[in-house]
Design an enzyme around this catalytic site. Structure first.
Site, mmCIF file in Angstrom:
data_model
loop_
_atom_site.group_PDB
_atom_site.id
_atom_site.type_symbol
_atom_site.label_atom_id
_atom_site.label_comp_id
_atom_site.label_asym_id
_atom_site.label_seq_id
_atom_site.Cartn_x
_atom_site.Cartn_y
_atom_site.Cartn_z
ATOM 1 N N LEU A 50 14.641 5.010 -4.174
ATOM 2 C CA LEU A 50 14.386 3.449 -3.468
ATOM 3 C C LEU A 50 13.543 3.811 -2.263
ATOM 4 O O LEU A 50 12.931 5.119 -1.997
ATOM 5 C CB LEU A 50 16.154 3.624 -2.375
ATOM 6 C CG LEU A 50 17.250 2.845 -3.107
ATOM 7 C CD1 LEU A 50 18.270 3.362 -1.685
ATOM 8 C CD2 LEU A 50 16.867 1.877 -3.277
ATOM 9 N N ASP A 51 13.106 3.329 -1.839
ATOM 10 C CA ASP A 51 11.886 2.891 -0.853
ATOM 11 C C ASP A 51 12.418 3.975 0.295
ATOM 12 O O ASP A 51 13.163 3.635 0.575
ATOM 13 C CB ASP A 51 11.387 1.495 -0.649
ATOM 14 C CG ASP A 51 10.478 0.945 -1.430
ATOM 15 O OD1 ASP A 51 9.813 2.005 -2.517
ATOM 16 O OD2 ASP A 51 9.701 -0.300 -1.444
ATOM 17 N N MET A 52 11.048 4.702 1.211
ATOM 18 C CA MET A 52 11.198 5.149 2.054
ATOM 19 C C MET A 52 11.687 4.361 3.655
ATOM 20 O O MET A 52 13.014 4.882 3.389
ATOM 21 C CB MET A 52 10.617 5.899 2.811
ATOM 22 C CG MET A 52 10.402 6.690 4.273
ATOM 23 S SD MET A 52 9.571 7.547 4.609
ATOM 24 C CE MET A 52 10.328 8.209 5.933
ATOM 25 N N THR A 54 13.618 1.693 2.775
ATOM 26 C CA THR A 54 14.839 0.966 2.226
ATOM 27 C C THR A 54 16.366 1.572 2.808
ATOM 28 O O THR A 54 16.156 3.187 2.220
ATOM 29 C CB THR A 54 14.641 0.507 0.721
ATOM 30 O OG1 THR A 54 13.871 0.067 0.409
ATOM 31 C CG2 THR A 54 15.595 -1.148 0.463
ATOM 32 N N ARG A 162 9.033 -6.282 -2.878
ATOM 33 C CA ARG A 162 8.802 -7.079 -1.505
ATOM 34 C C ARG A 162 7.646 -7.527 -1.390
ATOM 35 O O ARG A 162 7.084 -8.182 -0.848
ATOM 36 C CB ARG A 162 8.338 -5.508 -0.642
ATOM 37 C CG ARG A 162 9.751 -4.258 -0.256
ATOM 38 C CD ARG A 162 9.883 -2.694 0.036
ATOM 39 N NE ARG A 162 8.426 -3.036 0.950
ATOM 40 C CZ ARG A 162 7.744 -1.512 1.626
ATOM 41 N NH1 ARG A 162 8.684 -0.497 0.846
ATOM 42 N NH2 ARG A 162 7.244 -1.518 2.658
#
Length: 216
Positions: A50-52, A54, A162
């Site tokens: 997961l993105d930082m 998110t 995104r």
């Protein structure tokens, strides 16, 4: 660290926003969810990220055979994920999909971009939610119009949700990479949360379902 699910084959964690999923470059980016998990379960191995910015559900395998099995399940699209987000503007109609090819923007990493010639096929399904309207963290100079949506990434490209939402004119509120400076200022965090995850158990084949309530 308390996992949502734990057995000898895998664990499921609820990642907070602002924490890396895996180590980054440099000594200041070594604290991450996978390192914290491995401090407790040394055989825990990353399967997806997961993105930082998110928050939400992330599964880790326990041992190489389970990592291979879960990675194969991701490749075969047997793992299903749903996210909740708040996007800028009034998103219409009730539901739809975004089918735009994506690639890394090598000159502006870590950003990704829509690229019809060299991008990889990328598909996101979305559905508008009838939840209570979201209110900005700080007073805005004019009325803020947003839409709460459920997102299903059929493919798993970098920053897919995104970039896809930005591409149709509705960036995710609080996005430091793809929202305008005004839209970033509406929230102290990216309003994107991985709320639902279903996958086949790598040892038994039984379908597991997990849910994490949206924190915004």
């Amino acid at each position: 660290m308390t996992p949502l699910y734990l057995d000898e084959h895998l664990l499921v964690l609820d990642k907070p926003a602002g924490l890396l999923a895996v180590p980054g470059r440099g000594p200041d980016k070594q604290d991450c969810l996978s390192a914290r998990a491995q401090a407790v379960w040394p055989d825990a191995l990353i399967v997806h990220r997961l993105d930082m910015a998110t928050s939400g559900l992330l599964v880790m395998a326990r041992g190489l055979p389970m990592q291979r099995a879960l990675s194969l399940a991701f490749e075969k699209r047997q793992v299903h994920k749903r996210y909740q987000a708040v996007v800028a503007g009034a998103l219409e109609p009730e539901q739809g999909q975004i089918d735009l090819p994506l690639m890394i923007d090598w000159l502006n990493r870590p950003r990704s971009i829509v690229h019809h010639q060299h991008g990889k096929p990328s598909l996101t399904r979305w559905q508008r939610l009838d939840a209570a309207p979201w209110q900005p963290d700080a007073p805005a100079p004019h009325p803020v119009i947003t839409t709460r949506v459920e997102l299903e990434p059929v493919t798993g490209r970098t920053h897919q949700l995104r970039v896809h939402l930005q591409a149709i004119g509705h960036p995710i509120v609080g996005d430091p990479l793809y929202a305008t400076s005004e839209q970033q200022g509406w929230s102290g965090r990216l309003l994107l949360h991985a709320c639902d995850l279903s996958l086949p158990h790598p040892a038994t084949g039984q379908t597991l379902h997990f849910h994490s309530p949206c924190p915004f």
